[in-house]
Write an enzyme that holds these catalytic residues in place. Sequence first.
Site, PDB file in Angstrom:
ATOM      1  N   ASN A   7       6.640  -0.069  -3.078  1.00 22.49           N
ATOM      2  CA  ASN A   7       5.723   1.063  -2.943  1.00 22.49           C
ATOM      3  C   ASN A   7       4.321   0.498  -3.104  1.00 22.49           C
ATOM      4  O   ASN A   7       3.923   0.070  -4.193  1.00 22.49           O
ATOM      5  CB  ASN A   7       6.006   2.138  -4.006  1.00 22.49           C
ATOM      6  CG  ASN A   7       5.039   3.317  -3.880  1.00 22.49           C
ATOM      7  OD1 ASN A   7       3.854   3.136  -3.631  1.00 22.49           O
ATOM      8  ND2 ASN A   7       5.551   4.518  -4.069  1.00 22.49           N
ATOM      9  N   GLU A  34       4.704   4.826   0.538  1.00 27.39           N
ATOM     10  CA  GLU A  34       3.360   5.353   0.231  1.00 27.39           C
ATOM     11  C   GLU A  34       2.279   4.553   0.953  1.00 27.39           C
ATOM     12  O   GLU A  34       1.321   4.085   0.345  1.00 27.39           O
ATOM     13  CB  GLU A  34       3.094   5.397  -1.273  1.00 27.39           C
ATOM     14  CG  GLU A  34       3.712   6.607  -1.957  1.00 27.39           C
ATOM     15  CD  GLU A  34       2.969   7.024  -3.222  1.00 27.39           C
ATOM     16  OE1 GLU A  34       2.053   7.863  -3.107  1.00 27.39           O
ATOM     17  OE2 GLU A  34       3.301   6.539  -4.309  1.00 27.39           O
ATOM     18  N   ASP A 151      11.521   3.669  -2.945  1.00 24.78           N
ATOM     19  CA  ASP A 151      11.104   4.306  -4.194  1.00 24.78           C
ATOM     20  C   ASP A 151      11.903   5.587  -4.320  1.00 24.78           C
ATOM     21  O   ASP A 151      11.631   6.563  -3.630  1.00 24.78           O
ATOM     22  CB  ASP A 151       9.599   4.585  -4.137  1.00 24.78           C
ATOM     23  CG  ASP A 151       9.103   5.332  -5.370  1.00 24.78           C
ATOM     24  OD1 ASP A 151       9.934   5.629  -6.258  1.00 24.78           O
ATOM     25  OD2 ASP A 151       7.897   5.609  -5.439  1.00 24.78           O
ATOM     26  N   ASN A 153      12.234   7.377  -7.098  1.00 24.79           N
ATOM     27  CA  ASN A 153      11.680   8.300  -8.093  1.00 24.79           C
ATOM     28  C   ASN A 153      12.772   8.872  -9.000  1.00 24.79           C
ATOM     29  O   ASN A 153      12.723  10.044  -9.396  1.00 24.79           O
ATOM     30  CB  ASN A 153      10.888   9.426  -7.414  1.00 24.79           C
ATOM     31  CG  ASN A 153       9.412   9.075  -7.230  1.00 24.79           C
ATOM     32  OD1 ASN A 153       8.775   8.571  -8.150  1.00 24.79           O
ATOM     33  ND2 ASN A 153       8.890   9.323  -6.041  1.00 24.79           N
ATOM     34  N   ASP A 222      12.553   1.829  -8.329  1.00 27.89           N
ATOM     35  CA  ASP A 222      12.653   1.288  -6.960  1.00 27.89           C
ATOM     36  C   ASP A 222      13.991   0.569  -6.853  1.00 27.89           C
ATOM     37  O   ASP A 222      14.286  -0.331  -7.637  1.00 27.89           O
ATOM     38  CB  ASP A 222      11.488   0.345  -6.684  1.00 27.89           C
ATOM     39  CG  ASP A 222      10.151   1.072  -6.761  1.00 27.89           C
ATOM     40  OD1 ASP A 222       9.730   1.628  -5.740  1.00 27.89           O
ATOM     41  OD2 ASP A 222       9.570   1.109  -7.873  1.00 27.89           O
ATOM     42  N   ASP A 251       0.788   0.341  -8.392  1.00 30.70           N
ATOM     43  CA  ASP A 251       1.447   0.624  -9.675  1.00 30.70           C
ATOM     44  C   ASP A 251       2.940   0.264  -9.626  1.00 30.70           C
ATOM     45  O   ASP A 251       3.616   0.297 -10.655  1.00 30.70           O
ATOM     46  CB  ASP A 251       1.211   2.066 -10.150  1.00 30.70           C
ATOM     47  CG  ASP A 251       1.263   3.102  -9.057  1.00 30.70           C
ATOM     48  OD1 ASP A 251       1.624   2.767  -7.908  1.00 30.70           O
ATOM     49  OD2 ASP A 251       0.951   4.277  -9.345  1.00 30.70           O
ATOM     50  N   HIS A 252       3.450  -0.085  -8.446  1.00 33.39           N
ATOM     51  CA  HIS A 252       4.827  -0.586  -8.301  1.00 33.39           C
ATOM     52  C   HIS A 252       4.788  -2.079  -7.964  1.00 33.39           C
ATOM     53  O   HIS A 252       3.781  -2.579  -7.463  1.00 33.39           O
ATOM     54  CB  HIS A 252       5.547   0.119  -7.145  1.00 33.39           C
ATOM     55  CG  HIS A 252       5.745   1.591  -7.321  1.00 33.39           C
ATOM     56  ND1 HIS A 252       6.979   2.163  -7.511  1.00 33.39           N
ATOM     57  CD2 HIS A 252       4.855   2.620  -7.318  1.00 33.39           C
ATOM     58  CE1 HIS A 252       6.861   3.476  -7.610  1.00 33.39           C
ATOM     59  NE2 HIS A 252       5.579   3.783  -7.499  1.00 33.39           N
TER      60      HIS A 252
END
Length: 262
Positions: A7, A34, A151, A153, A222, A251-252
Amino acid sequence: MKIATWNINGVKARIDTLLAWLEESKPDIACLQEIKSVDDAFPRMEIEALGYHVETHGQKGFNGVAILSKLRFDEVNRGLPGDDEDEQARFIEGVFSTPKGVLRVVSLYLPNGNPISEDRKFGYKLRWMDRLERWADERLALEEPLVLAGDYNVIPEAGDARNIDQWYNDALFQPESRQALRRLCNLGFIDAIRTTTDEDGIYTFWDYQAGAWQKNNGIRIDHLLLSPEAANLLSSTSVEKHVRAWEKPSDHVPAIAELRID
DNA sequence: ATGGTCGACACTCGA
């Protein structure tokens, strides 16, 4: 055959980081989520210059997924079937020919689902997971190597978070979210990264806020789910944690599965 | 208990 999922949190803001990572990690196939870009604005030229074919499923402002591949695409399918009203770009499937036969790879960006009080958020997440389960069940009948990367989530288990206490009211760790992920896995997939070990925990996401990275306050959301035919080819897994410490990080971080395919 | 940080885009939302 090195297959990665990452991501990237905005491909235009992250293009230099993406190129540096591609040159360092050299994945054969990279699934991005994303991208936050429409297809026409995706920086494909720089990526193609590194020897990748590029297929995207983008939308304006947010969401958006892509697959970068050193192999030519035989086929590309955009969008998760099961709801003609769903306009969100969260799913792209690529089909490839390899020395071991056909290989299918999906890049997916599962809805975050927060807040759990809103049906348009949490309900949408659970309905999307139900559609994914139905789609995956159909694909498994083909009995081909299939990698569902992305991802998700979803935090599968309490041990997949540094501080699980802060996730109990979050869509990422709701019983319904976890159960839906288990249902998907129980169709016959294996969670490749789950077998990775590290004394500091295996996480793929650290929030930008509250010093999460500095405190190693991460979560594992992930995932690469492998069909039985793909799992039989699995040689190693890894999480490229060091990328989180780069300048202007996502942030991933990338998560990797290597398959024995030349 | 609160606010803390990003990206895209347009004066706010999504994460």
